[in-house]
Design an enzyme around this catalytic site. Structure first.
Site, PDB file in Angstrom:
ATOM      1  N   GLY A 104      44.774  47.626  37.121  1.00 56.54           N
ATOM      2  CA  GLY A 104      45.593  47.497  38.315  1.00 56.54           C
ATOM      3  C   GLY A 104      46.736  46.533  38.070  1.00 56.54           C
ATOM      4  O   GLY A 104      46.750  45.789  37.080  1.00 56.54           O
ATOM      5  N   GLN A 159      52.846  40.268  40.271  1.00 55.65           N
ATOM      6  CA  GLN A 159      52.596  40.077  38.840  1.00 55.65           C
ATOM      7  C   GLN A 159      53.791  40.465  37.978  1.00 55.65           C
ATOM      8  O   GLN A 159      53.858  40.061  36.817  1.00 55.65           O
ATOM      9  CB  GLN A 159      51.386  40.895  38.400  1.00 55.65           C
ATOM     10  CG  GLN A 159      50.072  40.360  38.921  1.00 55.65           C
ATOM     11  CD  GLN A 159      48.932  41.202  38.400  1.00 55.65           C
ATOM     12  OE1 GLN A 159      48.603  42.220  38.997  1.00 55.65           O
ATOM     13  NE2 GLN A 159      48.358  40.796  37.280  1.00 55.65           N
ATOM     14  N   CYS A 219      42.394  39.770  34.018  1.00 55.59           N
ATOM     15  CA  CYS A 219      43.662  39.913  34.736  1.00 55.59           C
ATOM     16  C   CYS A 219      44.807  39.882  33.738  1.00 55.59           C
ATOM     17  O   CYS A 219      44.798  39.060  32.813  1.00 55.59           O
ATOM     18  CB  CYS A 219      43.801  38.771  35.748  1.00 55.59           C
ATOM     19  SG  CYS A 219      45.296  38.844  36.749  1.00 55.59           S
ATOM     20  N   LEU A 220      45.769  40.759  33.946  1.00 55.65           N
ATOM     21  CA  LEU A 220      46.938  40.779  33.069  1.00 55.65           C
ATOM     22  C   LEU A 220      47.734  39.480  33.150  1.00 55.65           C
ATOM     23  O   LEU A 220      48.450  39.142  32.213  1.00 55.65           O
ATOM     24  CB  LEU A 220      47.824  41.983  33.403  1.00 55.65           C
ATOM     25  CG  LEU A 220      47.179  43.355  33.181  1.00 55.65           C
ATOM     26  CD1 LEU A 220      48.102  44.461  33.677  1.00 55.65           C
ATOM     27  CD2 LEU A 220      46.783  43.549  31.738  1.00 55.65           C
ATOM     28  N   HIS A 249      40.724  42.690  43.921  1.00 56.90           N
ATOM     29  CA  HIS A 249      41.415  41.862  42.931  1.00 56.90           C
ATOM     30  C   HIS A 249      42.934  41.988  43.093  1.00 56.90           C
ATOM     31  O   HIS A 249      43.645  40.982  43.149  1.00 56.90           O
ATOM     32  CB  HIS A 249      40.975  42.291  41.523  1.00 56.90           C
ATOM     33  CG  HIS A 249      41.660  41.555  40.420  1.00 56.90           C
ATOM     34  ND1 HIS A 249      41.021  40.623  39.647  1.00 56.90           N
ATOM     35  CD2 HIS A 249      42.937  41.630  39.952  1.00 56.90           C
ATOM     36  CE1 HIS A 249      41.872  40.137  38.754  1.00 56.90           C
ATOM     37  NE2 HIS A 249      43.044  40.744  38.921  1.00 56.90           N
ATOM     38  N   GLU A 250      43.419  43.223  43.183  1.00 58.53           N
ATOM     39  CA  GLU A 250      44.859  43.425  43.330  1.00 58.53           C
ATOM     40  C   GLU A 250      45.367  42.923  44.677  1.00 58.53           C
ATOM     41  O   GLU A 250      46.448  42.339  44.767  1.00 58.53           O
ATOM     42  CB  GLU A 250      45.226  44.901  43.119  1.00 58.53           C
ATOM     43  CG  GLU A 250      44.904  45.430  41.735  1.00 58.53           C
ATOM     44  CD  GLU A 250      45.403  44.557  40.593  1.00 58.53           C
ATOM     45  OE1 GLU A 250      46.487  43.946  40.707  1.00 58.53           O
ATOM     46  OE2 GLU A 250      44.699  44.474  39.572  1.00 58.53           O
ATOM     47  N   HIS A 283      46.236  39.276  44.809  1.00 53.72           N
ATOM     48  CA  HIS A 283      47.559  38.913  44.280  1.00 53.72           C
ATOM     49  C   HIS A 283      48.611  38.906  45.390  1.00 53.72           C
ATOM     50  O   HIS A 283      49.552  38.112  45.352  1.00 53.72           O
ATOM     51  CB  HIS A 283      47.997  39.889  43.185  1.00 53.72           C
ATOM     52  CG  HIS A 283      47.344  39.653  41.867  1.00 53.72           C
ATOM     53  ND1 HIS A 283      47.503  38.497  41.131  1.00 53.72           N
ATOM     54  CD2 HIS A 283      46.536  40.454  41.140  1.00 53.72           C
ATOM     55  CE1 HIS A 283      46.826  38.588  40.008  1.00 53.72           C
ATOM     56  NE2 HIS A 283      46.215  39.770  39.986  1.00 53.72           N
TER      57      HIS A 283
END
Length: 182
Positions: free
Chosen positions: A47, A52, A107-108, A149-150, A153
């Site tokens: 995701g 991000q 996480c990215l 999670h997304e 953000h």
């Protein structure tokens, strides 16, 4: 389409609440979404949220295929572990049950690390798709975890702030040792 630069933990854009998208059908939103999908795929992510990629708007893209689910998921958490490539603009989440399940998250924006996070196991989410269509789904397991999670953000939160035990924040390369010790 373009690969966008991913903000890393410590960048202020990851700590601020994102703004609602006023015109979900605007060409610049479609371009952003296409670039986000390309960036997510290029980075091998499940995701990606607009903050991000340094854009403080309430937009997320995600996919929750079976092969991305952590092998340590069991029982109810594996109930619903797949979701197609999904775009959500101005999403909302409703928690359907108080039960929580733990799982390893990465996480990215926090490259190379994994953390054990407990999250609500059963949610409903809704938002608008890339063409402005309404999307509403119920999710469990990995699917629910990825959406939450997304969504975090968009509120300026990283998964690390949800961890109750920082001794369970580890390098991805060391997870095999942790799983053997568990």
């Amino acid at each position: 389409m373009a690969i966008l630069k991913i903000a890393r933990m410590g960048h202020p854009v990851l700590t601020l609440p994102a703004r609602a998208v006023s015109d979900p059908k605007a060409p610049e939103i479609r371009r952003l979404i296409n670039d986000m999908v390309e960036t997510m795929v290029d980075a091998n992510g499940a995701g990606l949220a607009a903050p991000q990629v340094h854009v403080p708007l309430r937009v997320v893209v995600f996919q929750a295929p079976d092969d991305r689910a952590s092998p340590d998921l069991a029982g109810d958490e594996r109930f619903d572990h797949t979701a197609p490539l999904t775009v959500l603009i101005n999403p909302e989440i409703e928690i359907l049950t108080p039960e929580k399940e733990g799982g390893w998250e990465g996480c990215l924006s926090v490259p190379g690390l994994r953390g054990w996070v407990e999250r609500p196991a059963h949610i409903r989410y809704r938002g608008l798709g890339i063409d402005g269509e309404k999307i509403e789904r119920v999710a469990r397991g990995f699917h629910a975890r990825v959406v939450q999670h997304e969504y975090d953000h968009l509120d300026g939160r990283l998964y690390t702030s949800r961890m109750s035990d920082l001794s369970r924040l580890i390098f991805e390369s060391e997870i095999r040792h942790f799983e053997v010790a568990s």
